[in-house]
Design an enzyme around this catalytic site. Structure first.
Site, mmCIF file in Angstrom:
data_model
loop_
_atom_site.group_PDB
_atom_site.id
_atom_site.type_symbol
_atom_site.label_atom_id
_atom_site.label_comp_id
_atom_site.label_asym_id
_atom_site.label_seq_id
_atom_site.Cartn_x
_atom_site.Cartn_y
_atom_site.Cartn_z
ATOM 1 N N HIS A 78 0.750 -1.141 0.127
ATOM 2 C CA HIS A 78 0.137 0.195 -0.182
ATOM 3 C C HIS A 78 0.769 1.260 0.015
ATOM 4 O O HIS A 78 0.247 2.324 -0.419
ATOM 5 C CB HIS A 78 -1.026 -0.074 1.219
ATOM 6 C CG HIS A 78 -0.352 0.315 2.333
ATOM 7 N ND1 HIS A 78 -0.105 -0.722 3.526
ATOM 8 C CD2 HIS A 78 0.008 1.676 3.031
ATOM 9 C CE1 HIS A 78 0.425 0.022 4.711
ATOM 10 N NE2 HIS A 78 0.472 1.296 4.436
ATOM 11 N N ASP A 127 -0.461 -7.839 1.440
ATOM 12 C CA ASP A 127 0.077 -6.200 1.551
ATOM 13 C C ASP A 127 1.568 -6.355 1.788
ATOM 14 O O ASP A 127 2.102 -5.614 2.653
ATOM 15 C CB ASP A 127 -0.717 -5.380 2.711
ATOM 16 C CG ASP A 127 -0.296 -3.813 2.621
ATOM 17 O OD1 ASP A 127 0.336 -3.603 1.537
ATOM 18 O OD2 ASP A 127 -0.326 -3.048 3.501
ATOM 19 N N SER A 232 4.320 2.324 8.428
ATOM 20 C CA SER A 232 3.564 1.279 7.514
ATOM 21 C C SER A 232 4.693 0.825 6.605
ATOM 22 O O SER A 232 5.794 1.682 6.179
ATOM 23 C CB SER A 232 2.774 1.947 6.534
ATOM 24 O OG SER A 232 1.607 2.283 6.952
#
EC number: 3.4.21.-
Length: 328
Positions: A78, A127, A232
């Site tokens: 992502h 992901d 992230s």
């Protein structure tokens, strides 16, 4: 004439050295030179997490990642919704402070990004992405790879692991300058319990989220401590048989450090085959006392442990010995 065997003898130490250096490179993963483990959102120390990288767009940090090989970084898919212009991306390695990277840090341009083709959007499975660097980095005390686990490694519920990153300390705040790398100890939460937590206090406008098979939860039911925006793609690492092994990739959560909303990570072991397809030379950490094997593209069994370079050097020495016998 006896000159050929003299040349062959001169090559012998070079071959031995080559095998030894290969083994040393493989042993480098998961072994930082600095150890200082404190629980709870603390500043990291220089060289403490040498695989941690900052992925930057136009010189600005936006995601974390982990060095897994001289030319490869593991991160979240992502983080790369648009890779049409790869020239805007770079990776910062060996840094403790984002604003003051220091003499041990290194900027490397990105060559390409490979996202898992099964990834379908935020909070979905797969992901994960692999970032290839423009060139190989030299391992130092401040730049080292983390080990990746093979499917034989199990991360049990309650196991204490560590998450690192330069993300925000809370939903409202930004990490103050010089933006020192943060570290946080978090326990693994089993999937059934994590699903129960995410089913509590569900707001009417929120879609109910499910922890998929390739996801891993870590953190605290009471909240207060968690990864946040900017973390992230970074690593969740656990100490396994004296080596730091990456259990997960920071993927998603509801807010940051909210009650009943622990952090959700993508299990590295779930994407072992996909990673190996892209980086076939990468070796994975197995359980202690087991000899892990993998099949190459021809279906032949080959060793996947740290003995491979030594075995290769040994084979070369035997071949060289046979050559010497023929010459003399």
């Amino acid at each position: 004439m006896r000159q050929p065997h003299i040349a062959a003898l001169l090559l012998l130490p070079l071959l031995l050295r080559s095998g030894t250096e290969g083994a040393r490179t493989l042993r480098a993963c998961g072994h930082p030179k600095m150890f200082n483990r404190m629980v709870g959102g603390e500043n990291a120390l220089e060289g403490e997490w040498p695989w941690q990288v900052s992925i930057q767009r136009n010189g600005i940090h936006f995601c974390g990642g982990s060095l897994i090989a001289p030319t490869w970084v593991l991160t979240a898919a992502h983080c790369f919704s648009n890779t049409s212009d790869i020239s805007i991306y770079q990776v910062l390695l060996g840094a403790l402070k984002l604003q003051q990277p220091g003499p041990h840090a290194l900027y490397v341009p990105v060559k390409q990004v490979k996202s898992n083709p099964q990834y379908q959007g935020m909070a979905s499975s797969a992901d994960v992405a692999l970032v290839e660097l423009q060139g190989p980095v030299t391992f130092t005390n401040y730049i080292l790879p983390v080990c990746l686990p093979d499917p034989s490694v199990i991360f049990e519920s309650g196991m204490n692991c560590w998450v690192t990153g330069w993300g925000s300390p809370s939903e409202q705040d930004r990490l103050p300058n010089p933006r020192v790398l943060q570290k946080l100890a978090v326990p693994i939460i089993d999937t059934p319990k994590c699903n129960l937590l995410y089913n509590k206090d569900v707001e009417s406008d929120f879609q109910l989220k499910t922890i998929k098979d390739d996801m891993l939860c870590a953190g605290f039911a009471e909240g207060k401590k968690d990864a946040c925006k900017g973390d992230s793609g970074g690593p969740l690492v656990c100490l396994v048989d004296q080596s730091w092994v990456q259990a997960g990739v920071i993927s998603w959560g509801e807010g940051c450090a909210r009650r009943n909303r622990p952090g959700v990570y993508i299990r590295v072991t779930s994407h072992h085959k996909w990673i190996h397809q892209i980086i076939p030379e990468l070796q994975f950490q197995g359980r202690a006392g087991t000899q892990q094997q993998q099949k190459d593209s021809q279906g032949q069994q080959r060793l996947a442990g740290n003995s491979a370079p030594c075995l290769a050097a040994h084979a070369m020495v035997l071949a060289l010995g046979a050559l010497l016998l023929r010459i003399v």
